[in-house]
Scaffold this motif. Sequence first.
Motif, PDB file in Angstrom:
ATOM      1  N   ARG A  63       0.846  -1.176   0.000  1.00  0.00           N
ATOM      2  CA  ARG A  63       0.000   0.000   0.000  1.00  0.00           C
ATOM      3  C   ARG A  63       0.892   1.240   0.000  1.00  0.00           C
ATOM      4  N   LYS A  69      -3.309   3.771  -1.886  1.00  0.00           N
ATOM      5  CA  LYS A  69      -3.704   2.829  -2.934  1.00  0.00           C
ATOM      6  C   LYS A  69      -2.815   1.599  -2.892  1.00  0.00           C
ATOM      7  N   GLU A  70      -3.396   0.458  -3.322  1.00  0.00           N
ATOM      8  CA  GLU A  70      -2.615  -0.774  -3.407  1.00  0.00           C
ATOM      9  C   GLU A  70      -1.672  -0.701  -4.598  1.00  0.00           C
TER      10      GLU A  70
END
Length: 92
Positions: A63, A69-70
């Motif tokens: 992350r 966000k991944e």
Amino acid sequence: MRMDKEQLITEVAKAGGFSKKNAEKAVTVVLDSILEALKEGQEVQLVGFGKFEVKAREARMGRSRRTGKEIQLPAGKVPVFTAGLTMKKALN
């Protein structure tokens, strides 16, 4: 509190009765030798102190700290240190 390389050099110089310049050479040579051995895939074991080795890390999802966000993290190699028995006993 932590000890940086300069402080380590000063301590080696004091404990060994060396000049600071010679202590710096000694510390640098030891650290460079360990790094070169690890680059060549070797394991470095200092009995009682510990063991340095390189382990493979598989690709994985992570992350982003900034956006949350991944993201896909690539596979790679990571250095690993395992403390020796003498070190463990000295710290407890």
